[in-house]
Structures are given as structure tokens and as C-alpha cells.
Design an enzyme around this catalytic site. Structure first.
Site, PDB file in Angstrom:
ATOM      1  CG  ASP A 292      -1.857   1.186   1.265  1.00 46.73           C
ATOM      2  OD1 ASP A 292      -2.118   1.763   0.190  1.00 46.73           O
ATOM      3  OD2 ASP A 292      -2.321   1.542   2.354  1.00 46.73           O
TER       4      ASP A 292
ATOM      5  CG  ASP B 218      -4.152   5.026  -3.648  1.00 42.65           C
ATOM      6  OD1 ASP B 218      -3.338   4.094  -3.525  1.00 42.65           O
ATOM      7  OD2 ASP B 218      -5.228   5.061  -3.023  1.00 42.65           O
TER       8      ASP B 218
END
Length: 416
Positions: free
Chosen positions: A129, A339
Site C-alpha cells: 500500500d 495511489d
């Protein structure tokens, strides 16, 4: 509302270069596989032990189900948070290997890799992540996800639980440590440092104590035999998880790759093992690799990251203008979070409206709508070869640009 209207433009970011700061010298790599790729499907099939029930849940590429699953994951992440090298470096990768994989809906469609922690080493299947910093794993569990392979159709071995007392190289991080941010939750400077991370998606969180231990890596490449690297890092001993972390998402932990000092890339750079940078490249088939320490070729176009509240806390960039074909639109500048965990590009509503209107003028197809579709601008055409679609260009400072030559995605499905 704005998010639902901004899904027309799928930007396949084929080469995202993240440049941070200079340091000395090793490249760390992992291989990324898209959640719906044939490679991920083959991997899942090899680990299903003859159970083919999952085949009925695997979405066909470019079907409506395929895009619905991608965008639903993006919406969840929005709730959580608003190559060739210049030099020849070694490769540094997890001791279990550089491959990453997505295990589908069982694991929340995230990308995972196996890592080894501690002495003796224990293996963990951690989610990757870029939107967070801390590496945490289930540890001395009070409330954790099931770890037995029988609970997951895609695993061929049990997941593990970490225990600081079982590792000869584990050290508690005290409340006086410079990276302990517990503040009033600390009872004294010598007490173990507690942590709590609220991910804000369906009350998803991880909490426990910070510890220091060894992350096992391999260094090799360019004809050099692999060498073991033991890198000290701070780990979250995740004693209590909640929300999605109890329901299949990251059941065996999560590796944060963000800008914070507590992230694994930051520790590796501070130790002089890599330059404080990494690049992520994904090909048209949605598979790719990630390289830590990579600064990209000299010809690479780039744009600087922007601070948030005066600090560089996450990967934020500034778009100066948006162009449709050869027409650059006024008042279409915006800031955006980069992201890697989302599949679509989301725009501010006022910017999206300007782009969508101009884009619609240039498409030679009839706009239509489909029941249950989250997208406003859908077009019906009998042949994609006859469809005239303008390019979309994002302009950055110093006249740098990113051109999306085919900013639409086709849906091939009997239901439309």
C-alpha cells in the site's frame, strides 16, 4: 456524487516515477500482477486444489462486472485518504522472492507479496500500500483475522502470527523513541510504544505495539550471486484489527510504502541500502514491477510532489491544465493523490464537468446509459474501429505532460 461522475477517464499509468531524495545505492524490486490478469488467474488455479468454484466469480476482462469490481475498490480507498536506471544498481527483493500477486475477492483485490521477519525468520503474506506507512503483521493476537489456509480458497499454506518473544532480534520500541507518536497514550518514557492506525474505511483499523526487528531481503542482479540482507525496520505488532482487516483484507498484515519515516523504503534509504526513490511500472496487461532506488532515465519527464499542510506526507501532484485533443481548457488545474491501489482517475467535479462536456463534443457516438452503471458518459457504437476518440493530456509544470491516447474503456458483455 463527484466521484461517481468522474469515471470516464481510465488513465493507464504505464510508468510512474516517484523521486524522493538522493542517497547511496541498491535497487529493490518486486513484481506486480494485476488482480484480474491471466497470470493471477493461473496462480489462483494452481493453488485451488481442484476447487473451481472461484471460476464463476472471476470477472471477464472488459465486462461490466470487471469495471464494477474495480471501481467499488476505488470508492473504498477514497474513503481512506484524500524503466531503465541512470546507474547500474543491484536488485534488492524479499527473501521469499520478488513476485507479487492478487488473490481476488478473497483478499480484497489488493496486491500481496511474501516477506520474512525475525530470527528465526517467519513468513507473512502482506498487502502492498503506497497510501500508508507502517508495516504491521498479526501479533500476539487479541482480535485478528483467521490465519488457517482452510479459511481461504486461494492459499496452499497457513498464514502466520508474529510474536516478539519468539524472535532473537526483536526489540520493543519505547515511548521515548523519536518515531513513537503515541503521546498521551504513553504512561512513561520506558514503556512500549502503542500505535493505532484508523483507515476510515468501514471502521477499519490496526492497533498494538511498535517493535524493531529484521526484514530479510536478497541482493543480486547483473551477474552477481544473491546475497542476504538483514534490514532493521520498525514493525507494528498488530494485536487487534477491525473492519475490513477481519473480513479478508490483509489478514496477514500490510506493508506501507508511503513517505513517512516509519515506512520500509524510508528505513532502507536511511540505512544507505537504496536511494530514497522508487518507480512503479505497469504494462497494458496490468502486470508490472516495482523498483526501489530507481531514479529513471535522464529523458524521463517528471513533476515534483507537493506538500500537504506544509509537509510531504503523501504522494500529491499538481496538474496545471487538462487538454482534450489540441484544446487546453481554462480553469482545469487541480491537485491529486497518486495511489497505486486505485484503478481509475478521479477528478474534482468542476474540472470533470469541463472535460466531459468538451470530450462529448468530439466523440462521434451516441451517448447512452445502462441500468446500474456508475458512469454518466457511456457511448454506444457498433464498431470500436469507427469510434473517433480524442486524446486527454494532463499538463504539469515546466511544460511536462502525460498523454492518454485512448481515454476510454470498452465493455464487451451480453448484458449491454
Amino acid at each position: 456524487m463527484a466521484a461517481h461522475r468522474s469515471l470516464l477517464f481510465l488513465l493507464p499509468l504505464l510508468s510512474l516515477l516517484l523521486l524522493l531524495r538522493n542517497a547511496a545505492a541498491i535497487t529493490l524490486s518486486s513484481r506486480l500482477i494485476h488482480r484480474f490478469s491471466d497470470e493471477a488467474k493461473a496462480l489462483k488455479a494452481s493453488r485451488s486444489s481442484g476447487d473451481a468454484k472461484w471460476l464463476g466469480r472471476w470477472p471477464r476482462r472488459n465486462s461490466m462486472d470487471y469495471y464494477h469490481l474495480l471501481v467499488s475498490t476505488d470508492f473504498q480507498r477514497q474513503k481512506m485518504k484524500l524503466g531503465t536506471s541512470r546507474h547500474q544498481f543491484q536488485f534488492l527483493f524479499p527473501s521469499e522472492g520478488s513476485n507479487t500477486a492478487s488473490f481476488g475477492n478473497d483478499f480484497g483485490w489488493l496486491h500481496y507479496t511474501w516477506i520474512d521477519i525475525g530470527t528465526p525468520n517467519v513468513s507473512f503474506l502482506v498487502a502492498l500500500d503506497t497510501g500508508s506507512d507502517l508495516l504491521w503483521v498479526p501479533c500476539d493476537c487479541l482480535q485478528c483475522a483467521p490465519l488457517s489456509a482452510t479459511h481461504y480458497s486461494t492459499l496452499d499454506r497457513d498464514l502466520n502470527e508474529y510474536s516478539p518473544s519468539g524472535s532473537n532480534t526483536s526489540k520493543h520500541v519505547s515511548c521515548s523513541h523519536e518515531l513513537c507518536t503515541a503521546g498521551p497514550n504513553c504512561k512513561g518514557p520506558k514503556q512500549p510504544c502503542p500505535y493505532t492506525i484508523e483507515y476510515l474505511s468501514e471502521n477499519t483499523s490496526s492497533s498494538g505495539l511498535l517493535v524493531e526487528d529484521i526484514l530479510h531481503l536478497l541482493a543480486g542482479g547483473n551477474g552477481v550471486s544473491n546475497n542476504s540482507i538483514q534490514a532493521p525496520v520498525i514493525i507494528g505488532c498488530g494485536m487487534k484489527q477491525s473492519g475490513g482487516y477481519l473480513d479478508g483484507i490483509a489478514p496477514d498484515g500490510l506493508m506501507g510504502l508511503g513517505l513517512g519515516e516509519v515506512s520500509v523504503p524510508s528505513f532502507l534509504a536511511k540505512a544507505g541500502l537504496i536511494t530514497n526513490s522508487f518507480s512503479m511500472c505497469v504494462d497494458e496487461e496490468d502486470s508490472g514491477r516495482i523498483f526501489f532506488g530507481d531514479q529513471g532515465p535522464n529523458t524521463q519527464q517528471s513533476t515534483a510532489f507537493l506538500p500537504s499542510n506544509g509537509n510531504y506526507e503523501t504522494y500529491i501532484i499538481g496538474v496545471e491544465a487538462c487538454c482534450i485533443g489540441n484544446s487546453c481548457l481554462k480553469q482545469t488545474s487541480f491537485r491529486a493523490l497518486v495511489d497505486s491501489g486505485t484503478s481509475f482517475t478521479f477528478l474534482p467535479e468542476e474540472v470533470y464537468d469541463k472535460i466531459a462536456v468538451e470530450f462529448d463534443k468530439r466523440v462521434n457516438a451516441t451517448i447512452t446509459s445502462y441500468e446500474g452503471s456508475p458512469w454518466k458518459y457511456c457511448y454506444n457504437t457498433s464498431s470500436q474501429d469507427l469510434l473517433k476518440v480524442p486524446s486527454v493530456t494532463l499538463m504539469f509544470l515546466a511544460n511536462n505532460s502525460f498523454v492518454v491516447h485512448d481515454p476510454v474503456f470498452p465493455i464487451y458483455d451480453n448484458q449491454i
